[in-house]
Design an enzyme around this catalytic site. Structure first.
Site, mmCIF file in Angstrom:
data_model
loop_
_atom_site.group_PDB
_atom_site.id
_atom_site.type_symbol
_atom_site.label_atom_id
_atom_site.label_comp_id
_atom_site.label_asym_id
_atom_site.label_seq_id
_atom_site.Cartn_x
_atom_site.Cartn_y
_atom_site.Cartn_z
ATOM 1 N N LYS A 129 0.843 -1.195 0.000
ATOM 2 C CA LYS A 129 0.000 0.000 0.000
ATOM 3 C C LYS A 129 0.876 1.243 0.000
ATOM 4 O O LYS A 129 1.705 1.435 0.890
ATOM 5 C CB LYS A 129 -0.917 0.011 1.221
ATOM 6 C CG LYS A 129 -1.926 1.151 1.171
ATOM 7 C CD LYS A 129 -2.852 1.136 2.368
ATOM 8 C CE LYS A 129 -2.285 1.858 3.546
ATOM 9 N NZ LYS A 129 -2.122 3.303 3.383
ATOM 10 N N ARG A 150 2.206 -0.209 10.831
ATOM 11 C CA ARG A 150 3.194 -0.107 11.910
ATOM 12 C C ARG A 150 3.610 -1.438 12.540
ATOM 13 O O ARG A 150 4.805 -1.616 12.812
ATOM 14 C CB ARG A 150 2.698 0.902 12.968
ATOM 15 C CG ARG A 150 2.859 2.333 12.478
ATOM 16 C CD ARG A 150 2.037 3.329 13.256
ATOM 17 N NE ARG A 150 0.620 3.236 12.922
ATOM 18 C CZ ARG A 150 -0.304 4.107 13.336
ATOM 19 N NH1 ARG A 150 0.051 5.120 14.098
ATOM 20 N NH2 ARG A 150 -1.572 3.959 12.974
ATOM 21 N N ASP A 179 -3.185 4.439 -2.193
ATOM 22 C CA ASP A 179 -4.179 4.886 -1.200
ATOM 23 C C ASP A 179 -4.164 6.419 -1.129
ATOM 24 O O ASP A 179 -3.582 7.003 -0.226
ATOM 25 C CB ASP A 179 -3.786 4.253 0.156
ATOM 26 C CG ASP A 179 -4.703 4.636 1.291
ATOM 27 O OD1 ASP A 179 -5.835 5.084 1.047
ATOM 28 O OD2 ASP A 179 -4.268 4.477 2.455
ATOM 29 N N LYS A 188 -7.170 8.259 -1.550
ATOM 30 C CA LYS A 188 -8.479 8.701 -1.015
ATOM 31 C C LYS A 188 -8.992 9.965 -1.694
ATOM 32 O O LYS A 188 -9.140 11.016 -1.063
ATOM 33 C CB LYS A 188 -8.375 8.945 0.490
ATOM 34 C CG LYS A 188 -7.931 7.747 1.301
ATOM 35 C CD LYS A 188 -7.943 8.080 2.796
ATOM 36 C CE LYS A 188 -7.498 6.935 3.648
ATOM 37 N NZ LYS A 188 -6.053 6.628 3.562
ATOM 38 N N TYR A 216 -11.118 12.910 -3.028
ATOM 39 C CA TYR A 216 -12.346 13.593 -2.586
ATOM 40 C C TYR A 216 -12.346 14.967 -3.223
ATOM 41 O O TYR A 216 -11.515 15.819 -2.870
ATOM 42 C CB TYR A 216 -12.367 13.702 -1.060
ATOM 43 C CG TYR A 216 -13.631 14.341 -0.513
ATOM 44 C CD1 TYR A 216 -14.655 13.553 0.010
ATOM 45 C CD2 TYR A 216 -13.811 15.719 -0.514
ATOM 46 C CE1 TYR A 216 -15.817 14.126 0.493
ATOM 47 C CE2 TYR A 216 -14.975 16.302 -0.040
ATOM 48 C CZ TYR A 216 -15.973 15.504 0.475
ATOM 49 O OH TYR A 216 -17.123 16.069 0.959
ATOM 50 N N ASP A 217 -13.260 15.194 -4.177
ATOM 51 C CA ASP A 217 -13.311 16.495 -4.850
ATOM 52 C C ASP A 217 -14.615 16.561 -5.627
ATOM 53 O O ASP A 217 -15.488 15.697 -5.441
ATOM 54 C CB ASP A 217 -12.071 16.646 -5.773
ATOM 55 C CG ASP A 217 -11.628 18.106 -5.901
ATOM 56 O OD1 ASP A 217 -12.489 18.954 -6.209
ATOM 57 O OD2 ASP A 217 -10.441 18.390 -5.694
ATOM 58 N N ILE A 218 -14.753 17.540 -6.509
ATOM 59 C CA ILE A 218 -15.953 17.576 -7.342
ATOM 60 C C ILE A 218 -15.838 16.444 -8.373
ATOM 61 O O ILE A 218 -14.729 15.970 -8.678
ATOM 62 C CB ILE A 218 -16.137 18.953 -8.025
ATOM 63 C CG1 ILE A 218 -14.930 19.311 -8.892
ATOM 64 C CG2 ILE A 218 -16.392 20.033 -6.978
ATOM 65 C CD1 ILE A 218 -15.124 20.558 -9.732
ATOM 66 N N THR A 239 -10.751 4.072 10.091
ATOM 67 C CA THR A 239 -10.606 3.216 11.279
ATOM 68 C C THR A 239 -10.099 3.993 12.501
ATOM 69 O O THR A 239 -10.073 3.460 13.607
ATOM 70 C CB THR A 239 -9.654 2.042 10.978
ATOM 71 O OG1 THR A 239 -8.574 2.521 10.174
ATOM 72 C CG2 THR A 239 -10.359 0.932 10.236
HETATM 73 O O1 C5P Z 1 0.136 1.565 10.819
HETATM 74 P P1 C5P Z 1 -1.262 1.058 10.579
HETATM 75 O O2 C5P Z 1 -1.362 -0.434 10.525
HETATM 76 O O3 C5P Z 1 -2.273 1.689 11.512
HETATM 77 O O4 C5P Z 1 -1.559 1.577 9.092
HETATM 78 C C1 C5P Z 1 -2.807 1.625 8.512
HETATM 79 C C2 C5P Z 1 -2.656 2.215 7.146
HETATM 80 O O5 C5P Z 1 -3.939 2.198 6.533
HETATM 81 C C3 C5P Z 1 -2.186 3.649 7.115
HETATM 82 O O6 C5P Z 1 -1.365 3.791 5.956
HETATM 83 C C4 C5P Z 1 -3.442 4.476 6.947
HETATM 84 O O7 C5P Z 1 -3.236 5.640 6.183
HETATM 85 C C5 C5P Z 1 -4.326 3.520 6.164
HETATM 86 N N1 C5P Z 1 -5.763 3.680 6.290
HETATM 87 C C6 C5P Z 1 -6.427 3.624 7.492
HETATM 88 N N2 C5P Z 1 -7.789 3.763 7.558
HETATM 89 C C7 C5P Z 1 -8.491 3.924 6.425
HETATM 90 C C8 C5P Z 1 -7.838 3.977 5.197
HETATM 91 C C9 C5P Z 1 -6.471 3.830 5.158
HETATM 92 O O8 C5P Z 1 -5.779 3.427 8.516
HETATM 93 N N3 C5P Z 1 -9.812 3.995 6.473
#
Ligand code: C5P
Length: 228
Positions: A30, A208, A59, A61, A63-65, A118
């Site tokens: 990702k 992480r 990733d 994400k 978001y716009d018109i 999340t």
């Molecule tokens: O380090 P960790 O396991 O928390 O990483 C989660 C990854 O998923 C991060 O890169 C974060 O930007 C991404 N992410 C997220 N929640 C979302 C979409 C993407 O945590 N809804």
């Protein structure tokens, strides 16, 4: 269920070293804001040089018109990536405009929509969206499904309900996974692999717990063993 490893390290060099260490595993990578803003298209190419079979989830994400989102989506389709995402809260018109623009592109990437991040817990989410996470995330998922997207980003807690209200083949991808009880950091709706499996999740995203470990390849191996 597939594992998607978040490459969120402070330099391209460190991310490429991580990719090298896990190149023999069947994983998705990702690439998010930090890495793409800093290292761009060349970084994606360098990942594919390490292993051409790596699948890449960009990733960003969107978001716009609607027209701006569709323009960006079309540009993403020119990159060698396998999945990208938009925000479901951009609305059905925007999501349909994106899908109309990309649907006839040969081998187009999968398109997912972010429902509820999340990092939200219910009260903070409700303050912004006026509804509980589960009902709003499910509604966002229905909007995405009806707009022709391939799936959604949600937490493992919403995955089952989303599948019940869309289609079992509608993809769910869930960040906030802590496979072996690691620190949650800023994530609030944290789940383990068993819960993700019970709730029929298609992709787990782990950042992480892998990239801050001294032995990331071992963590990846341990996770993959749990997935099989
Ligand atoms: O380090 P960790 O396991 O928390 O990483 C989660 C990854 O998923 C991060 O890169 C974060 O930007 C991404 N992410 C997220 N929640 C979302 C979409 C993407 O945590 N809804």
């Amino acid at each position: 269920m597939k594992l998607c490893v978040a490459l969120d390290l402070p330099s391209a060099k460190e991310n490429l070293s991580l990719a090298n260490q896990i190149k023999d595993y069947d994983v998705w990578l990702k690439v998010g804001f930090r890495s793409y803003i800093r290292d761009g298209k060349e970084f994606l190419e360098n990942l594919k040089k390490i292993n051409p079979n790596f699948k890449i989830f960009l990733d960003l994400k969107l978001y716009d018109i609607p027209n701006t989102m569709a323009d960006a989506a079309e540009e993403i389709c020119k990159l060698d990536v396998d999945m990208f995402n938009v925000h479901a809260s951009s609305g059905k018109i925007a999501m349909r405009t994106v899908m109309n623009r990309v649907k006839n592109i040969k081998n187009r990437p999968l398109v997912l929509a972010v429902t509820a991040l999340t990092s939200f817990e219910n009260n903070d989410f409700k303050e912004i969206y006026g509804q509980d996470i589960l009902s709003k995330a499910t509604q966002f998922a229905k909007d995405s499904f009806e707009s022709g997207l391939d799936g959604v980003v949600c937490s493992a807690f919403e995955s089952f309900e989303i599948k019940e209200n869309t289609n079992k083949n509608f993809i769910t991808l869930t960040p906030g996974i802590r496979p072996f009880g690691e620190d949650a950091g800023d994530q609030k709706r944290v789940a383990n692999i068993d819960l993700a499996q019970t709730n029929l999740v298609n992709f787990i995203v782990v950042g992480r717990p892998i990239y801050t470990s001294k032995t990331p390849a071992i963590i990846v191996k341990n996770i993959l063993e749990k997935l099989n």
